[in-house]
Design a protein around this motif. Structure first.
Motif, mmCIF file in Angstrom:
data_model
loop_
_atom_site.group_PDB
_atom_site.id
_atom_site.type_symbol
_atom_site.label_atom_id
_atom_site.label_comp_id
_atom_site.label_asym_id
_atom_site.label_seq_id
_atom_site.Cartn_x
_atom_site.Cartn_y
_atom_site.Cartn_z
ATOM 1 N N SER A 239 0.954 -1.386 0.024
ATOM 2 C CA SER A 239 -0.056 -0.034 -0.224
ATOM 3 C C SER A 239 0.844 1.438 0.031
ATOM 4 O O SER A 239 0.598 2.084 -0.778
ATOM 5 C CB SER A 239 -0.807 0.063 1.416
ATOM 6 N N ALA A 240 2.115 1.225 0.641
ATOM 7 C CA ALA A 240 2.968 2.564 0.786
ATOM 8 C C ALA A 240 3.760 2.722 -0.601
ATOM 9 O O ALA A 240 3.673 4.017 -1.071
ATOM 10 C CB ALA A 240 3.924 2.176 1.740
ATOM 11 N N TRP B 52 2.283 1.702 -3.402
ATOM 12 C CA TRP B 52 1.183 1.979 -4.431
ATOM 13 C C TRP B 52 0.768 3.497 -4.575
ATOM 14 O O TRP B 52 0.652 4.070 -5.505
ATOM 15 C CB TRP B 52 -0.124 1.218 -3.978
ATOM 16 N N ARG B 53 0.810 3.958 -3.111
ATOM 17 C CA ARG B 53 0.904 5.492 -3.143
ATOM 18 C C ARG B 53 1.841 6.088 -3.667
ATOM 19 O O ARG B 53 1.850 7.117 -4.468
ATOM 20 C CB ARG B 53 0.702 5.722 -1.410
ATOM 21 N N THR B 54 3.120 5.804 -3.537
ATOM 22 C CA THR B 54 4.376 6.279 -3.823
ATOM 23 C C THR B 54 4.291 6.246 -5.522
ATOM 24 O O THR B 54 4.747 7.420 -6.265
ATOM 25 C CB THR B 54 5.708 5.397 -3.623
ATOM 26 N N GLY C 163 1.626 6.513 -7.469
ATOM 27 C CA GLY C 163 0.538 7.400 -7.993
ATOM 28 C C GLY C 163 -0.688 6.471 -8.283
ATOM 29 O O GLY C 163 -1.452 6.684 -8.997
ATOM 30 N N ARG C 164 -0.766 5.285 -7.552
ATOM 31 C CA ARG C 164 -1.783 4.341 -7.266
ATOM 32 C C ARG C 164 -2.165 4.056 -8.856
ATOM 33 O O ARG C 164 -1.144 3.443 -9.625
ATOM 34 C CB ARG C 164 -3.010 5.132 -6.794
ATOM 35 N N ASP D 293 -8.275 3.143 -6.084
ATOM 36 C CA ASP D 293 -7.117 3.855 -5.366
ATOM 37 C C ASP D 293 -6.850 3.441 -3.935
ATOM 38 O O ASP D 293 -5.939 3.515 -3.639
ATOM 39 C CB ASP D 293 -7.600 5.354 -5.145
ATOM 40 N N MET D 294 -7.859 2.869 -3.515
ATOM 41 C CA MET D 294 -7.775 2.133 -2.002
ATOM 42 C C MET D 294 -7.212 0.616 -2.030
ATOM 43 O O MET D 294 -6.598 0.115 -1.114
ATOM 44 C CB MET D 294 -9.149 2.215 -1.243
ATOM 45 N N TYR D 295 -7.547 0.047 -3.253
ATOM 46 C CA TYR D 295 -7.192 -1.572 -3.132
ATOM 47 C C TYR D 295 -6.375 -1.907 -4.573
ATOM 48 O O TYR D 295 -7.034 -2.081 -5.420
ATOM 49 C CB TYR D 295 -8.147 -2.271 -2.791
ATOM 50 N N TRP D 296 -5.129 -2.076 -4.171
ATOM 51 C CA TRP D 296 -4.216 -2.424 -5.470
ATOM 52 C C TRP D 296 -4.751 -3.925 -5.941
ATOM 53 O O TRP D 296 -4.509 -4.379 -7.045
ATOM 54 C CB TRP D 296 -2.722 -2.435 -5.201
#
Length: 262
Positions: free
Chosen positions: A96-97, A99-101, A103-104, A125-128
């Protein structure tokens, strides 16, 4: 005398025949893609879309490495720590970290456009883990990771990612490694119980050496009644896929590993 043309081998048809021996539960589905690294020949069975579950972690790290290459920088210490946890231990917090880095979903889709994945769409955006993909696309990703001549990932990026895939935790050494000669594998597995149905997504992607030959294999499945049933399906599909190219050679040692609960 006219030269005799070499017969054309339809590897997709051979794989479809091999898959007839694979038991698939009612309501379950499976798709598999395989590339023989020696000959460059490939085969695909099934073209449906599947949830990635945790195999997308390879794609997330590939996207991060591609972004770092573009910026002319190394991964930070924190990024490397997250990458180890994400690939070797399938840690979701680390995923998740990163994934945010990247840009999802937007960042993943942008990277995949360069990596040659045409039928993969980043999850919400919340779950890869709900990223949608195909076996053929996962094979395209594996080609990039394991050194296609036209890979967008440079040698250092490829070595880093494949090194992590060769060191996954002992309880995750199942799936495509079922056909491997000894420890000759590098993989990432994904498993996801769907809340609405209680059924399991079970996936496995990676590089294996079987009977002395190298293969890239991607197997995706859903609708499995249990994790164990899904693992058995993925491993059977892997054997069927590799058998397309090993037919006529000595049979590889089975080397299947029993999955541990997670």
């Amino acid at each position: 005398m006219e030269p005799v043309a070499e017969p054309t081998v339809n590897h997709d048809a051979l794989l479809a025949d091999a898959m007839k021996t694979v038991r698939v539960e009612d309501g379950a589905a499976v798709s598999v893609a395989v590339l023989d690294l020696d000959s460059g020949a490939s085969a695909v069975y099934g073209d449906g879309g599947f949830d990635t579950a945790s195999i997308v972690k390879v794609d997330i790290l590939a996207a991060l490495l591609l972004q770092a290459q573009d910026a002319g920088r190394e991964l930070t210490a924190a990024e490397r720590s997250y990458a180890v946890d994400m690939i070797e231990y399938s840690d979701n917090t680390a995923a998740s970290a990163l994934w945010r880095t990247i840009g999802r979903a937007e960042g993943l889709d942008s990277a995949n456009g360069r990596l040659g994945l045409t039928d993969t769409a980043g999850g919400n955006d919340m779950y890869w883990g709900l990223t949608q993909t195909t076996a053929a696309d996962q094979l395209a990703l594996l080609r990039q990771v394991f050194g296609a001549a036209d890979s967008e990932l440079n040698a250092d990026s490829r070595a880093y990612l494949t090194g992590l895939m060769g060191q996954v935790a002992a309880d995750q050494r199942w799936g495509v490694s079922a056909v491997a000669d000894g420890s000759s594998w590098a993989l990432k597995n994904g498993w996801l119980p769907r809340t609405a149905t209680g059924l399991w997504d079970i996936n496995s992607i990676g590089r294996v050496t079987a009977d002395g030959n190298g293969y890239l294999v991607a197997v995706l499945s859903d609708g499995n009644s249990t994790k164990q049933q899904g693992v058995a399906l993925v491993e059977a599909a892997t054997r069927a896929a590799v058998s397309v190219f090993t037919a006529g050679r000595a049979s590889p040692a089975p080397g299947a590993m029993t999955p541990a609960a997670s």
